[in-house]
Each structure stands twice: as C-alpha cells, then as structure tokens.
Motif scaffolding. Structure first.
Motif, PDB file in Angstrom:
ATOM      1  N   LEU A 356      28.787 -14.968  -4.101  1.00  0.00           N
ATOM      2  CA  LEU A 356      28.021 -13.753  -4.365  1.00  0.00           C
ATOM      3  C   LEU A 356      26.574 -14.097  -4.721  1.00  0.00           C
ATOM      4  CD1 LEU A 356      30.729 -11.787  -6.377  1.00  0.00           C
ATOM      5  CD2 LEU A 356      29.748 -11.118  -4.155  1.00  0.00           C
ATOM      6  N   TRP A 357      26.396 -15.164  -5.505  1.00  0.00           N
ATOM      7  CA  TRP A 357      25.041 -15.600  -5.857  1.00  0.00           C
ATOM      8  C   TRP A 357      24.266 -15.952  -4.589  1.00  0.00           C
ATOM      9  CZ3 TRP A 357      24.240 -18.682 -10.945  1.00  0.00           C
ATOM     10  CH2 TRP A 357      22.869 -18.759 -11.260  1.00  0.00           C
ATOM     11  N   ALA A 358      24.959 -16.662  -3.669  1.00  0.00           N
ATOM     12  CA  ALA A 358      24.305 -17.033  -2.418  1.00  0.00           C
ATOM     13  C   ALA A 358      23.916 -15.788  -1.627  1.00  0.00           C
ATOM     14  CB  ALA A 358      25.242 -17.923  -1.592  1.00  0.00           C
ATOM     15  N   GLU A 359      24.774 -14.781  -1.629  1.00  0.00           N
ATOM     16  CA  GLU A 359      24.449 -13.535  -0.944  1.00  0.00           C
ATOM     17  C   GLU A 359      23.268 -12.849  -1.628  1.00  0.00           C
ATOM     18  OE1 GLU A 359      27.816 -10.978  -0.618  1.00  0.00           O
ATOM     19  OE2 GLU A 359      29.127 -12.535   0.235  1.00  0.00           O
ATOM     20  N   GLY A 360      23.225 -12.906  -2.950  1.00  0.00           N
ATOM     21  CA  GLY A 360      22.098 -12.305  -3.675  1.00  0.00           C
ATOM     22  C   GLY A 360      20.802 -13.005  -3.341  1.00  0.00           C
ATOM     23  N   ASP A 361      20.854 -14.347  -3.275  1.00  0.00           N
ATOM     24  CA  ASP A 361      19.658 -15.107  -2.919  1.00  0.00           C
ATOM     25  C   ASP A 361      19.179 -14.737  -1.513  1.00  0.00           C
ATOM     26  OD1 ASP A 361      19.679 -16.371  -5.357  1.00  0.00           O
ATOM     27  OD2 ASP A 361      20.502 -18.274  -4.621  1.00  0.00           O
ATOM     28  N   TRP A 367      13.788  -9.667   0.664  1.00  0.00           N
ATOM     29  CA  TRP A 367      13.102  -8.705  -0.180  1.00  0.00           C
ATOM     30  C   TRP A 367      13.907  -7.413  -0.340  1.00  0.00           C
ATOM     31  CZ3 TRP A 367       9.278 -10.816  -2.739  1.00  0.00           C
ATOM     32  CH2 TRP A 367       8.645 -11.928  -2.206  1.00  0.00           C
ATOM     33  N   ASP A 368      15.241  -7.586  -0.339  1.00  0.00           N
ATOM     34  CA  ASP A 368      16.122  -6.440  -0.566  1.00  0.00           C
ATOM     35  C   ASP A 368      16.608  -6.522  -2.006  1.00  0.00           C
ATOM     36  OD1 ASP A 368      17.901  -4.381  -0.581  1.00  0.00           O
ATOM     37  OD2 ASP A 368      19.122  -5.090   1.128  1.00  0.00           O
ATOM     38  N   GLY A 369      15.767  -6.118  -2.931  1.00  0.00           N
ATOM     39  CA  GLY A 369      16.046  -6.255  -4.353  1.00  0.00           C
ATOM     40  C   GLY A 369      17.259  -5.485  -4.803  1.00  0.00           C
ATOM     41  N   GLN A 370      17.454  -4.288  -4.240  1.00  0.00           N
ATOM     42  CA  GLN A 370      18.578  -3.477  -4.691  1.00  0.00           C
ATOM     43  C   GLN A 370      19.905  -4.130  -4.331  1.00  0.00           C
ATOM     44  OE1 GLN A 370      18.367   0.591  -3.381  1.00  0.00           O
ATOM     45  NE2 GLN A 370      20.208   1.204  -4.526  1.00  0.00           N
ATOM     46  N   SER A 371      20.011  -4.584  -3.074  1.00  0.00           N
ATOM     47  CA  SER A 371      21.250  -5.264  -2.670  1.00  0.00           C
ATOM     48  C   SER A 371      21.446  -6.545  -3.472  1.00  0.00           C
ATOM     49  CB  SER A 371      21.209  -5.590  -1.175  1.00  0.00           C
ATOM     50  OG  SER A 371      21.169  -4.402  -0.411  1.00  0.00           O
ATOM     51  N   ALA A 372      20.334  -7.287  -3.684  1.00  0.00           N
ATOM     52  CA  ALA A 372      20.410  -8.539  -4.433  1.00  0.00           C
ATOM     53  C   ALA A 372      20.911  -8.280  -5.848  1.00  0.00           C
ATOM     54  CB  ALA A 372      19.053  -9.224  -4.468  1.00  0.00           C
ATOM     55  N   ARG A 373      20.364  -7.236  -6.468  1.00  0.00           N
ATOM     56  CA  ARG A 373      20.757  -6.948  -7.858  1.00  0.00           C
ATOM     57  C   ARG A 373      22.255  -6.625  -7.917  1.00  0.00           C
ATOM     58  NH1 ARG A 373      21.337  -2.904 -11.558  1.00  0.00           N
ATOM     59  NH2 ARG A 373      20.458  -3.309 -13.633  1.00  0.00           N
ATOM     60  N   GLY A 374      22.749  -5.822  -6.985  1.00  0.00           N
ATOM     61  CA  GLY A 374      24.170  -5.475  -6.997  1.00  0.00           C
ATOM     62  C   GLY A 374      25.060  -6.696  -6.808  1.00  0.00           C
ATOM     63  N   THR A 375      24.608  -7.572  -5.900  1.00  0.00           N
ATOM     64  CA  THR A 375      25.408  -8.774  -5.629  1.00  0.00           C
ATOM     65  C   THR A 375      25.383  -9.722  -6.821  1.00  0.00           C
ATOM     66  OG1 THR A 375      24.810  -8.554  -3.289  1.00  0.00           O
ATOM     67  CG2 THR A 375      25.793 -10.638  -3.994  1.00  0.00           C
ATOM     68  N   TYR A 376      24.177  -9.876  -7.444  1.00  0.00           N
ATOM     69  CA  TYR A 376      24.087 -10.734  -8.640  1.00  0.00           C
ATOM     70  C   TYR A 376      24.994 -10.190  -9.759  1.00  0.00           C
ATOM     71  CZ  TYR A 376      20.027 -13.272  -6.768  1.00  0.00           C
ATOM     72  OH  TYR A 376      19.197 -14.047  -6.016  1.00  0.00           O
ATOM     73  N   CYS A 377      25.024  -8.895  -9.888  1.00  0.00           N
ATOM     74  CA  CYS A 377      25.886  -8.299 -10.925  1.00  0.00           C
ATOM     75  C   CYS A 377      27.361  -8.603 -10.656  1.00  0.00           C
ATOM     76  CB  CYS A 377      25.657  -6.789 -10.998  1.00  0.00           C
ATOM     77  SG  CYS A 377      24.079  -6.321 -11.730  1.00  0.00           S
ATOM     78  N   GLN A 378      27.708  -8.543  -9.381  1.00  0.00           N
ATOM     79  CA  GLN A 378      29.095  -8.907  -9.048  1.00  0.00           C
ATOM     80  C   GLN A 378      29.364 -10.392  -9.359  1.00  0.00           C
ATOM     81  OE1 GLN A 378      30.464  -7.589  -5.113  1.00  0.00           O
ATOM     82  NE2 GLN A 378      28.834  -6.032  -5.141  1.00  0.00           N
ATOM     83  N   ALA A 379      28.344 -11.229  -9.117  1.00  0.00           N
ATOM     84  CA  ALA A 379      28.475 -12.653  -9.455  1.00  0.00           C
ATOM     85  C   ALA A 379      28.658 -12.823 -10.953  1.00  0.00           C
ATOM     86  CB  ALA A 379      27.255 -13.426  -8.968  1.00  0.00           C
ATOM     87  N   GLN A 380      27.912 -12.035 -11.738  1.00  0.00           N
ATOM     88  CA  GLN A 380      28.081 -12.085 -13.190  1.00  0.00           C
ATOM     89  C   GLN A 380      29.519 -11.741 -13.590  1.00  0.00           C
ATOM     90  OE1 GLN A 380      24.923  -9.307 -14.318  1.00  0.00           O
ATOM     91  NE2 GLN A 380      23.912 -10.968 -15.484  1.00  0.00           N
ATOM     92  N   MET A 381      30.072 -10.715 -12.998  1.00  0.00           N
ATOM     93  CA  MET A 381      31.435 -10.308 -13.336  1.00  0.00           C
ATOM     94  C   MET A 381      32.452 -11.381 -12.923  1.00  0.00           C
ATOM     95  SD  MET A 381      31.521  -6.181 -12.583  1.00  0.00           S
ATOM     96  CE  MET A 381      30.771  -6.274 -10.964  1.00  0.00           C
ATOM     97  N   ALA A 382      32.228 -12.019 -11.773  1.00  0.00           N
ATOM     98  CA  ALA A 382      33.124 -13.097 -11.335  1.00  0.00           C
ATOM     99  C   ALA A 382      33.059 -14.270 -12.314  1.00  0.00           C
ATOM    100  CB  ALA A 382      32.756 -13.549  -9.925  1.00  0.00           C
ATOM    101  N   ASN A 383      31.833 -14.573 -12.778  1.00  0.00           N
ATOM    102  CA  ASN A 383      31.656 -15.650 -13.760  1.00  0.00           C
ATOM    103  C   ASN A 383      32.379 -15.314 -15.062  1.00  0.00           C
ATOM    104  OD1 ASN A 383      30.548 -18.043 -14.977  1.00  0.00           O
ATOM    105  ND2 ASN A 383      29.049 -16.722 -15.994  1.00  0.00           N
ATOM    106  N   GLU A 384      32.302 -14.058 -15.488  1.00  0.00           N
ATOM    107  CA  GLU A 384      32.982 -13.645 -16.725  1.00  0.00           C
ATOM    108  C   GLU A 384      34.493 -13.714 -16.563  1.00  0.00           C
ATOM    109  OE1 GLU A 384      31.801 -13.111 -19.738  1.00  0.00           O
ATOM    110  OE2 GLU A 384      29.912 -13.823 -18.875  1.00  0.00           O
ATOM    111  N   ARG A 385      34.969 -13.403 -15.351  1.00  0.00           N
ATOM    112  CA  ARG A 385      36.410 -13.529 -15.120  1.00  0.00           C
ATOM    113  C   ARG A 385      36.846 -14.988 -15.216  1.00  0.00           C
ATOM    114  NH1 ARG A 385      35.342  -9.447 -11.239  1.00  0.00           N
ATOM    115  NH2 ARG A 385      35.184 -10.970  -9.546  1.00  0.00           N
ATOM    116  N   ALA A 386      35.983 -15.887 -14.693  1.00  0.00           N
ATOM    117  CA  ALA A 386      36.282 -17.317 -14.813  1.00  0.00           C
ATOM    118  C   ALA A 386      36.292 -17.742 -16.280  1.00  0.00           C
ATOM    119  CB  ALA A 386      35.261 -18.150 -14.040  1.00  0.00           C
ATOM    120  N   ARG A 387      35.314 -17.233 -17.013  1.00  0.00           N
ATOM    121  CA  ARG A 387      35.204 -17.587 -18.439  1.00  0.00           C
ATOM    122  C   ARG A 387      36.399 -17.057 -19.237  1.00  0.00           C
ATOM    123  NH1 ARG A 387      29.911 -16.235 -22.259  1.00  0.00           N
ATOM    124  NH2 ARG A 387      30.543 -17.536 -24.043  1.00  0.00           N
TER     125      ARG A 387
END
Length: 416
Positions: A356-361, A367-387
């Motif tokens: 997801l981070w790679a997709e956000g990057d 320069w698609d900030g909105q899509s990037a932000r949504g994908t980064y947020c999903q990456a955050q949630m995946a990281n929290e699930r790992a944690r």
C-alpha cells in the motif's frame, strides 16, 4: 598250729601295695583320658576346633604313664588321641582358611566383587550347612554377587543412553547396592559360633564406606540422567513453542554440560542442532524484517514523494522472503496451521502495508494526493494490524511491525 603264721610277708605286702597304687593311677589316668576325649569331641562337634585341639593334646599326654618307659604307654589310647588331634587340627586349619578367604574377599569386594564372591564360595566348601558361619558366609557371598551386578549396571549407565528410560540402569544398581547393605547387616547380626577361630564374618568399616559411596554414586547418576531427560523435554517444549533461544540457553546447552558419554552427547547435540537451525531461521526472518525496515526508512529525506530514498520494492522482497520462511514451519504436534502462526500473520499485514505504501508513493509521483493519502492511511491500518499481533513469546528478535521511526515517516507521508 605248727610253724609261723601264714602271711605273705613284708616284701610281698610292699609289692602288693605298689600294684594297688598302679591300679589307682591307671583308673585316674583312664578317667582323665576319657574326660579329655569326651570334651574334645564335644568341642569339635561345636566347631570349637582350638579347644578340641587342646583337649586331644591333653588326652594324648595322659595316654602315656611314663615318657621314659614305653612299656607303660597305652598305645591304643595314644593312637586314638593322636587321630582325634589330627582331625581337630585339620578343622582348625579349615577354619583359619575360611577366615583368610573372608579377609581376602573383604579387601577386594570394592574393586573386584565377582572375585570376592568366588572366595566366599570356596570358603563355604566343607562348612557345615547348619553352622552360623555358613549362614554369614552365604549372606556375604550374596553381597558380593549383588555388588558385582550393580557395578555392571553402573558401568553400562555411564556408557549408554536410553531416551525412554534414562535412569533405569542406575535405579536398578542403587536397589542392588541397598540390597547389599541389607544383606551385610543381616550377616553382622549372625551370632558367631563361640570358639570358632578368628574374628566375626562381617564387612569391615572400609568396605561399608565403599558400599555407602556406591549408593550415593548411584543416586547421583540417577539424578544426572533424570536432569538430562528433563532438560531435553523442557528444550523440546521450548522448541515446539518456537522459543529457540531459550531452548538452547536454558535447556540443551545445560544438558550438554551434564552429558558424560558419546550416546548422551550425540542425542543432546541432535537437539542443539535442531534448535540452532530454528534459531538461524528465526534470525533470518528478523534480518529480512530489519532489511525491509532499512529499505523503507530514511529520516534525512523530506521530499514530497520519497521516491529518491524509499525502496519499497526491496522491502516487499524482504518481507515476502521472510513470510515464505515462516510458511513451512509448523512445530510438530502444534494445533496451529501455518496461517495461524503469529509471525506469519504479522508479516502478512506488514507486506500489505509495504504494498500500500508503494501504491501511495506511485500516486504521489503522479501528483494524485487524494489517492495517495487514502492508500497511505490504509498502509497505516495494515501496520497497526501487524503491531496488534502478539509476537510468539521467546521468538528471536523484535516484534514484526514498522517500528516507531518508520511509522512516523508513514504519518509524514499521509501529511504530505
């Protein structure tokens, strides 16, 4: 009446008086002879050989009235007394041989118990079965036989290793040594025949100490074998629950220090090798995890896209490799499947976070900030699930998640 009185006369009276005295002496001699013979026979019957020898010697002496006049010697009594004396001396010699064999056996029992047992067998030859000495000799023979059998078991225990029954031989040896102690005590309680030549038939202090040392040594061997078995069982439990570090440090290497023979060492080494392989695998998993974190993180970079400093492709390859390593490792006997293993689950969440981070990057690079932000947020949630996945207790290395530093960078990416 014509002539002198009819009497034997003075010279004849003297001769007659001498005959009376000789008869009296002979009666006394004969009485003394018979008493000495009877006493000697009673002593010989009661195994009082030395007393019997003294009696028959006295009887032999009374068989001779005058040593200077062989005509006054009772040859039949003398020969009977000599025959009885010879028999008593043979019995005395036998008794002394018995006590000599006993002394030899006691001095060798601690080092050559089988040899000592043979000495007691020899001592029993000719010993009346009803005598107290026969009972004591047989008890001590049994002591030597059991002592030897116990020594054989102890030698085998120290040279061999049975994973299923590790202390069985030492336990049997200890039981036999304790049987020896009981038999030796029984022998000590046997009342020796009064007059039987030599000291009582018992183990001396040195032999008793050696026997006690054997009991103590057998118990130590039992404890050592049981400790090795217990340590191996603990280590296997640690290994089954994936605590490789603990299985080595607390169990297998401690067991190795207690191993005394090649069989024990071989078995322990096989478990050490298994634990080291598992530890190596766990280390590889965590090294791949660490490499993924390193590929993703660069705190010096503050560019908008992080394209110049992040290496999500490498991180994804590292996490995939780590997860593949976990894929095939399910401990034998575990109720879990591969998909239930904690590290496998956490790595799956982390792999998702990296993708997801790679997709956000990639979205940021477009320069698609909105899509990037949504994908980064999903990456955050995946990281929290790992944690949120509790790591396997004792599993080598750090918990599987991005960690604080990389999590902050992901938060910054969301903010960008």
């Amino acid at each position: 009446f014509y002539g002198e009185r009819i009497v034997l006369g003075g010279s004849v009276d003297g001769i007659l008086a001498e005959c009376v005295q000789h008869a009296t002496d002979e009666i006394e001699r004969r009485t003394a002879f018979e008493a000495a013979v009877e006493s000697g026979k009673e002593n010989r019957k009661g195994l009082r050989a030395e007393d019997a020898c003294a009696d028959f010697t006295r009887a032999r002496e009374t068989a001779r009235v005058s040593a200077e006049d062989p005509k006054h010697e009772d040859r039949a009594d003398f020969e009977e007394a000599q025959r009885l004396l010879d028999e008593a001396e043979l019995e005395l010699a036998r008794q002394r041989k018995v006590k000599g064999l006993h002394a030899d056996a006691v001095s060798t029992v601690a080092t050559e118990a089988d040899v000592a047992a043979k000495k007691y067998l020899e001592a029993l030859e000719g010993e009346p079965s009803w005598s107290a000495e026969h009972k004591a000799l047989d008890l001590l023979r049994q002591v030597c036989v059991q002592w030897h059998n116990a020594d054989v078991l102890m030698t085998a225990s120290r040279a061999e290793w049975s994973p299923d029954k590790p202390s069985e031989q030492a336990e049997q040896a200890k039981q036999l040594y304790e049987t020896c102690q009981r038999l030796a005590t029984e022998a000590k309680r046997v009342e020796p025949t009064v007059g039987y030549d030599g000291p009582p038939l018992v183990l001396d202090d040195e032999a008793n100490r050696a026997l006690w040392d054997r009991v103590t040594s057998a118990q130590k061997e039992i404890d050592r074998k049981r400790q090795i078995r217990c340590l191996l069982d603990e280590g296997m439990a640690h290994l089954q629950d994936r605590r490789a570090d603990q299985s080595l440090a607390d169990s297998f290497r401690v067991a190795k220090a207690k191993a005394l023979n090649a069989s024990e060492t071989e078995d322990v080494d096989s478990w050490i090798n298994a634990a080291e392989r598992e530890l190596g695998r766990q280390t590889s998993v965590k090294d791949q995890h660490a490499a993924a974190i390193a590929a993703m993180a660069d705190s010096s970079c503050r560019c908008a896209t992080r394209g110049c400093c992040s290496d999500t492709a490498s991180a994804i390859r590292c996490i995939t490799a780590a997860r593949s390593s976990e894929l095939w490792v399910v401990p034998e006997g575990s109720a879990k499947t591969t998909e239930m293993m904690d590290e496998y689950i956490a790595l799956g969440h982390l792999l998702e976070a990296c993708e997801l981070w790679a997709e956000g990057d990639a979205a940021m690079a477009s320069w698609d900030g909105q899509s990037a932000r949504g994908t980064y947020c999903q990456a955050q949630m995946a990281n929290e699930r790992a944690r949120a996945v509790e790591p396997t207790p004792g599993f080598h290395g750090k918990q599987v998640w991005f960690g604080l530093k990389l999590t902050r960078l992901l938060d910054e990416s969301v903010q960008h």
